[in-house]
Scaffold this motif. Structure first.
Motif, PDB file in Angstrom:
ATOM      1  N   THR A  57      -4.810  -5.632   2.708  1.00  8.42           N
ATOM      2  CA  THR A  57      -4.452  -4.592   2.231  1.00  8.42           C
ATOM      3  C   THR A  57      -4.897  -3.712   2.710  1.00  8.42           C
ATOM      4  O   THR A  57      -5.755  -3.372   3.922  1.00  8.42           O
ATOM      5  N   THR A  58      -3.753  -2.341   2.652  1.00 10.91           N
ATOM      6  CA  THR A  58      -3.859  -1.447   3.444  1.00 10.91           C
ATOM      7  C   THR A  58      -4.327   0.067   2.786  1.00 10.91           C
ATOM      8  O   THR A  58      -3.095   0.246   1.565  1.00 10.91           O
ATOM      9  N   PHE A  59      -4.537   0.707   3.297  1.00 13.52           N
ATOM     10  CA  PHE A  59      -5.239   2.203   2.662  1.00 13.52           C
ATOM     11  C   PHE A  59      -5.053   3.589   3.278  1.00 13.52           C
ATOM     12  O   PHE A  59      -5.081   3.448   4.479  1.00 13.52           O
ATOM     13  N   LEU A  60      -4.415   4.727   2.295  1.00 11.45           N
ATOM     14  CA  LEU A  60      -3.956   5.710   3.305  1.00 11.45           C
ATOM     15  C   LEU A  60      -5.054   6.360   3.208  1.00 11.45           C
ATOM     16  O   LEU A  60      -5.098   7.225   1.459  1.00 11.45           O
TER      17      LEU A  60
ATOM     18  N   LEU B   9       3.864   4.517   7.269  1.00  6.52           N
ATOM     19  CA  LEU B   9       4.643   5.873   8.500  1.00  6.52           C
ATOM     20  C   LEU B   9       5.458   6.633   7.488  1.00  6.52           C
ATOM     21  O   LEU B   9       4.932   8.174   7.477  1.00  6.52           O
ATOM     22  N   ALA B  10       5.857   6.268   6.577  1.00  5.17           N
ATOM     23  CA  ALA B  10       6.829   6.651   5.656  1.00  5.17           C
ATOM     24  C   ALA B  10       5.947   7.769   5.152  1.00  5.17           C
ATOM     25  O   ALA B  10       6.004   9.290   4.780  1.00  5.17           O
ATOM     26  N   ALA B  11       4.829   7.236   4.253  1.00  2.00           N
ATOM     27  CA  ALA B  11       3.879   7.721   2.811  1.00  2.00           C
ATOM     28  C   ALA B  11       2.526   8.938   4.438  1.00  2.00           C
ATOM     29  O   ALA B  11       3.366  10.156   3.794  1.00  2.00           O
ATOM     30  N   VAL B  12       2.892   8.255   5.460  1.00  2.00           N
ATOM     31  CA  VAL B  12       2.401   9.545   6.116  1.00  2.00           C
ATOM     32  C   VAL B  12       3.204  11.021   6.556  1.00  2.00           C
ATOM     33  O   VAL B  12       2.727  11.724   7.084  1.00  2.00           O
ATOM     34  N   GLU B  13       4.107  10.365   6.811  1.00  2.00           N
ATOM     35  CA  GLU B  13       5.178  11.773   7.001  1.00  2.00           C
ATOM     36  C   GLU B  13       4.498  12.538   5.641  1.00  2.00           C
ATOM     37  O   GLU B  13       5.729  13.946   6.191  1.00  2.00           O
TER      38      GLU B  13
ATOM     39  N   GLY C 101      -1.280  13.279  13.185  1.00  2.00           N
ATOM     40  CA  GLY C 101      -2.574  13.571  13.111  1.00  2.00           C
ATOM     41  C   GLY C 101      -3.114  12.342  12.171  1.00  2.00           C
ATOM     42  O   GLY C 101      -4.613  13.182  11.993  1.00  2.00           O
ATOM     43  N   VAL C 102      -2.862  11.381  12.106  1.00  2.00           N
ATOM     44  CA  VAL C 102      -3.395  10.541  11.306  1.00  2.00           C
ATOM     45  C   VAL C 102      -4.431   9.101  12.359  1.00  2.00           C
ATOM     46  O   VAL C 102      -3.151   8.514  13.220  1.00  2.00           O
ATOM     47  N   LYS C 103      -5.498   9.078  12.330  1.00  2.00           N
ATOM     48  CA  LYS C 103      -5.876   7.358  12.714  1.00  2.00           C
ATOM     49  C   LYS C 103      -5.239   6.538  12.106  1.00  2.00           C
ATOM     50  O   LYS C 103      -5.238   6.389  10.477  1.00  2.00           O
ATOM     51  N   VAL C 104      -5.426   4.968  13.140  1.00  2.00           N
ATOM     52  CA  VAL C 104      -5.218   4.297  12.127  1.00  2.00           C
ATOM     53  C   VAL C 104      -5.993   2.991  12.934  1.00  2.00           C
ATOM     54  O   VAL C 104      -6.317   2.956  14.186  1.00  2.00           O
ATOM     55  N   MET C 105      -6.915   2.018  11.681  1.00  2.00           N
ATOM     56  CA  MET C 105      -8.073   1.446  12.342  1.00  2.00           C
ATOM     57  C   MET C 105      -7.780   0.164  11.469  1.00  2.00           C
ATOM     58  O   MET C 105      -7.166   0.088  10.266  1.00  2.00           O
ATOM     59  N   GLY C 106      -8.292  -1.283  12.114  1.00  2.00           N
ATOM     60  CA  GLY C 106      -8.177  -2.339  11.233  1.00  2.00           C
ATOM     61  C   GLY C 106      -9.900  -3.033  10.800  1.00  2.00           C
ATOM     62  O   GLY C 106     -10.662  -2.568  11.634  1.00  2.00           O
ATOM     63  N   VAL C 107      -9.691  -3.157   9.615  1.00  2.00           N
ATOM     64  CA  VAL C 107     -10.860  -4.133   9.700  1.00  2.00           C
ATOM     65  C   VAL C 107     -10.770  -5.429   9.519  1.00  2.00           C
ATOM     66  O   VAL C 107      -9.956  -5.592   8.098  1.00  2.00           O
TER      67      VAL C 107
ATOM     68  N   THR D  45       3.503   1.433  16.740  1.00  2.00           N
ATOM     69  CA  THR D  45       3.437   2.371  15.231  1.00  2.00           C
ATOM     70  C   THR D  45       2.313   3.822  16.115  1.00  2.00           C
ATOM     71  O   THR D  45       2.732   4.707  15.295  1.00  2.00           O
ATOM     72  N   VAL D  46       1.621   3.372  16.741  1.00  2.00           N
ATOM     73  CA  VAL D  46      -0.249   4.141  16.615  1.00  2.00           C
ATOM     74  C   VAL D  46       0.201   5.581  17.075  1.00  2.00           C
ATOM     75  O   VAL D  46      -0.295   6.288  16.559  1.00  2.00           O
ATOM     76  N   ALA D  47       1.280   5.707  18.086  1.00  2.00           N
ATOM     77  CA  ALA D  47       1.320   7.122  18.337  1.00  2.00           C
ATOM     78  C   ALA D  47       2.335   8.446  17.382  1.00  2.00           C
ATOM     79  O   ALA D  47       2.132   9.145  17.105  1.00  2.00           O
ATOM     80  N   ALA D  48       3.166   7.405  17.029  1.00  2.00           N
ATOM     81  CA  ALA D  48       3.585   7.702  15.776  1.00  2.00           C
ATOM     82  C   ALA D  48       2.642   7.555  14.708  1.00  2.00           C
ATOM     83  O   ALA D  48       2.951   9.821  14.139  1.00  2.00           O
ATOM     84  N   PHE D  49       1.902   7.502  14.315  1.00  2.00           N
ATOM     85  CA  PHE D  49       0.446   7.960  13.439  1.00  2.00           C
ATOM     86  C   PHE D  49      -0.200   9.068  13.780  1.00  2.00           C
ATOM     87  O   PHE D  49      -0.584  10.214  13.374  1.00  2.00           O
TER      88      PHE D  49
END
Length: 152
Positions: free
Chosen positions: A118-121, A145-149, A60-66, A52-56
């Motif tokens: 854990t995930t942070f926006l 994704l809903a929170a990003v939208e 205008g939102v990047k996605v990264m894992g740690v 779903t990274v294209a939707a993010f």
């Protein structure tokens, strides 16, 4: 513990492939912490974010894992699992500690220290907009994704 409204702790880490990433240069951002490369649940989560990274990105939102895995493990995980989201190397755990995700866990009666999934926006201003402790992967990426939208 870092929570909604707090300033996101800034950092610079190496990502898969060996380049550096600085958090403050990446806002807005979804930052997900996961226990380890190539485990079934972590693979499902990373693949769901990759799918779903294209939707993010469209928002205008990047996605990264740690995780605390090594660069070599990240590189193998990305190649093996077909991942398209950057995975950041936090071998010493300093970023996990700063975000409060390195904690005591119990599985099958065994207590140990590990990453709490854990995930942070993080918003455009570098503040935490949402924090999710993830118990179930199913539906989690859609919720993020809903929170990003909803950010607009």
């Amino acid at each position: 513990m870092i929570t909604t409204g707090d300033a996101a702790p800034d950092f610079t880490l190496i990502r898969d492939g060996g380049t550096e990433v600085t958090l403050s240069a990446s806002w807005p951002l979804v930052l997900f912490f996961y226990p380890g490369d190539s485990t079934p649940t972590c693979t499902t989560e990373a693949q769901a974010f990759s799918a779903t990274v294209a939707a993010f990105h469209a928002k205008g939102v990047k996605v990264m894992g740690v995780s605390r895995d090594t660069l070599a493990k990240h590189d193998r995980f990305v190649a093996k699992s077909g991942l398209t989201v950057p995975l950041l190397v936090d071998e010493d755990g300093s970023v996990c500690n700063a975000y409060g995700v390195w904690a005591e866990k119990t599985t099958f009666g065994k207590t140990y220290m590990g990453i709490v999934r854990t995930t942070f926006l993080i918003g455009r201003d570098g503040r935490i907009l949402h924090r999710w402790e993830v118990a179930r992967i199913k539906g989690h990426v859609d919720e993020v994704l809903a929170a990003v939208e909803a950010m607009g």
